[in-house]
Write an enzyme that holds these catalytic residues in place. Structure first.
Site, mmCIF file in Angstrom:
data_model
loop_
_atom_site.group_PDB
_atom_site.id
_atom_site.type_symbol
_atom_site.label_atom_id
_atom_site.label_comp_id
_atom_site.label_asym_id
_atom_site.label_seq_id
_atom_site.Cartn_x
_atom_site.Cartn_y
_atom_site.Cartn_z
ATOM 1 N N LYS A 125 -1.804 10.164 2.250
ATOM 2 C CA LYS A 125 -3.217 10.416 2.496
ATOM 3 C C LYS A 125 -3.466 11.907 2.394
ATOM 4 O O LYS A 125 -2.836 12.709 3.079
ATOM 5 C CB LYS A 125 -3.612 9.915 3.900
ATOM 6 C CG LYS A 125 -4.954 9.238 3.938
ATOM 7 C CD LYS A 125 -4.989 8.078 2.997
ATOM 8 C CE LYS A 125 -6.345 7.390 2.991
ATOM 9 N NZ LYS A 125 -6.466 6.526 1.817
ATOM 10 N N GLU A 139 3.632 5.630 -3.714
ATOM 11 C CA GLU A 139 3.616 5.491 -2.250
ATOM 12 C C GLU A 139 4.576 4.407 -1.762
ATOM 13 O O GLU A 139 4.490 3.244 -2.156
ATOM 14 C CB GLU A 139 2.200 5.171 -1.758
ATOM 15 C CG GLU A 139 2.120 5.077 -0.235
ATOM 16 C CD GLU A 139 0.704 4.957 0.298
ATOM 17 O OE1 GLU A 139 0.539 4.973 1.530
ATOM 18 O OE2 GLU A 139 -0.238 4.847 -0.512
#
Length: 592
Positions: free
Chosen positions: A207, A191
């Protein structure tokens, strides 16, 4: 050899498939350390000044640094027991990545223990969802640490070996290894927190999660389900809205935009959903200003951020540390500086022999406890893969100098190598088998073909008795195999503890018939199983959780077998049993 204290292996945020920022760093000219919150902003100012002068700065902020930017952001108060709240090393230059990196790393082993039992997990989810129902917040990112002991060599040597294994288990993304002397940080985060250069800032919150499928068709279906899941999309949008709001604090008016939404990325053990949020930063914005606006990343807090962090402090009894903070590099560029930071998920910290790795997920109103618990299991698969050395394995029959079904076995081995990121040299593997076959021109032999993490093949031959007992006796497992959908079931390796736990102890029993948590028959520990029901031979489909055996595939191709789900409750209907694998062929069986 020159001492290396840090390594960076970062994807290009604008071109993830292109050239990577891959470099190492020697002894730093200085370190910039914040032991208290009041020192965090000065450290970031010093980092920016050093990069502007032509130096490279590599370091991190712990999650507990958050109140340095906003006193309302709740964390566990007091000093963080495992290190400073911010740490950066300043280097004169970036060095080439070591050529012999993985080959010289050695091996490391970690036995992990989870710190969050299922009842604690369920109670936390219930409390979060009650708060959501009462309108306090929309989402909370709940986490817990895995803890273990590192074995495999002294200090940083073992940590570096573990880092090499982690990179093989979780390739790509934003990987970094930092050795401060007191601790080592091993991050293989996929990420991006932010990339800031020339007045443009890009964030890429992650997410939404789904497990990888056991077949190409199932894998594509899992990705499609993730993209279209109302729950996962809502979770992603909440974080995107939070990041848009955070970016607006430092953005030029009307410059915040979302150029990409709901993008699915394939990682080795899970599918992840990301979105891009970007902006133009206002003139005079500093690195400390960027952190003040964004830190911690909304993907690891929840929304709204202040209330979510209060809930996190109440539910999580310990500090998160580097996990869920920020880790990255600030370097000189033609336009001034460029700062790139990851969100340190998929990150291990090492202090002496003690290791720690956080696992978590975003909890929303419609989160189901069983599904979230499984998501945690899927997310921790990367560290479990890296924590115990293993080789890829194929078992073949060598009869009269001929390797039976060699092409099928090599095809399966190549697929396993691709999955685990193992170098694959077909010519080298075939040469290894050819040499073994020439050395054993007569008789029947069981051949173990092994491929190590460096892609080096070796083969072993063991004399085999041609007159195996028929029919063999099979026993039914007394409990389900919980790892049926894991990669060490779908691919054949030397890591077999989950199978060895079902090894028959009763004399005369050949193997154990396994079943999954849904009560579906899967396979035996050493081969596949066939069952006759209503006059036809069937074998469980791969979706039940089993190895795609070569012997099984041949029997399906020949029409001798068809796939069908068979449950434990259906066993009284079974009219016949067989054990099937490539080594022994089709063996009639009877159930004990």
């Amino acid at each position: 050899m020159r001492l290396l204290s840090a390594r960076i292996d970062f994807s290009d945020s604008d071109n993830p498939g292109g050239p990577r920022l891959r470099c190492a760093f020697g002894t730093p000219r200085q370190t910039l350390v914040a032991h208290g919150l009041a020192q965090v902003r000065p450290v970031l100012n010093a980092v920016q000044a050093a990069a502007a002068q032509g130096f490279w700065c590599v370091g991190y902020l712990r999650y507990e640094a958050a109140p340095a930017f906003d006193a309302a952001l709740a964390v566990h108060a007091g000093p963080v027991a495992d290190g400073p709240v911010a740490w950066f090393a300043v280097y004169d230059e970036a060095l080439p990545w070591p050529r012999d990196d993985d080959a010289s790393a050695g091996t490391a082993q970690v036995q992990w223990q989870a710190a969050c039992p299922r009842p604690v997990f369920d109670a936390a989810l219930e409390r979060i969802q009650r708060a959501i129902a009462e309108g306090e917040l929309y989402q909370v990112n709940f986490t817990a640490p895995l803890r273990g002991a590192l074995r495999g060599g002294p200090g940083s040597d073992a940590a570096l070996a573990l880092f090499a294994a982690l990179r093989r288990a979780q390739p790509g993304g934003y990987a970094a290894w930092i050795d401060t002397g007191d601790e080592q940080v091993l991050s293989v985060s996929p990420e991006l927190f932010f990339d800031w250069r020339a007045g443009r800032i890009l964030t890429r919150p992650m997410k939404g999660t789904a497990p990888r499928g056991t077949t190409p068709a199932e894998d594509a279906a899992q990705a499609g389900a993730l993209r279209t899941s109302a729950k996962e999309r809502a979770e992603n949008v909440m974080v995107v809205d939070l990041l848009r709001n955070d970016l607006s604090r430092i953005a030029e008016p009307f410059s915040v935009r979302v150029p990409r939404l709901f993008h699915t990325e394939a990682l080795p053990t899970v599918w992840q959903m990301t979105s891009d949020v970007e902006a133009r930063t206002r003139a005079g914005t500093t690195l400390a200003d960027v952190f003040a606006a964004l830190f911690p990343c909304g993907s690891v807090t929840g929304a709204p951020k202040v209330r979510a962090m209060q809930m996190i402090r109440a539910l999580e009894p310990q500090a998160r540390g580097v996990y869920c903070g920020a880790l990255g590099v600030v370097r000189p560029s033609e336009q001034g500086i460029r700062a790139t930071f990851n969100v340190p998920i998929r990150t291990v910290t090492v202090r002496g022999a003690a290791v720690r790795c956080g696992i978590g997920s975003g909890i929303t109103a419609d989160a189901a406890p069983d599904a979230e618990w499984q998501e945690w299991r899927h997310k921790r698969a990367f560290v479990e893969r890296a924590s115990m050395p293993f080789d890829l394995l194929e078992t073949l029959a060598l009869e009269g100098g001929h390797l039976r079904h060699a092409a099928e076995h090599l095809q399966r081995l190549a697929g396993a190598a691709a999955h685990f990121g193992t170098p694959w040299d077909a010519a080298q593997v075939q040469h290894c088998l050819h040499q073994l076959a020439q050395a054993h021109p007569q008789g029947l032999w069981r051949v173990r073909l092994l491929l190590d993490t460096q892609g080096q093949a070796r083969a072993e031959a063991f004399a085999m008795d041609a007159s195996s007992p028929r029919p063999v006796r099979l026993q039914l497992a007394d409990r389900p195999l919980m790892e049926v959908h894991g990669e060490f079931v779908r691919f054949k390796t030397t890591r077999r503890a989950h199978y060895d736990a079902f090894t028959p102890m009763q004399p005369g029993v050949f193997d154990t018939v396994l079943w999954n948590a849904e009560g579906e028959i899967t396979e035996c520990t050493r081969g596949n199983v066939a069952l006759m029901i209503e006059g036809r031979w069937v074998t469980p489909p791969l979706a039940c959780g089993l190895l795609p055996g070569v012997g099984r595939a041949l029997a399906l191709r020949e029409g001798r077998l068809t796939e069908a789900v068979v449950r434990v409750e259906d066993l009284p209907l079974v009219q016949g049993w067989a054990f099937v694998n490539s080594l022994r062929g089709w063996m009639g069986a009877e159930r004990v």
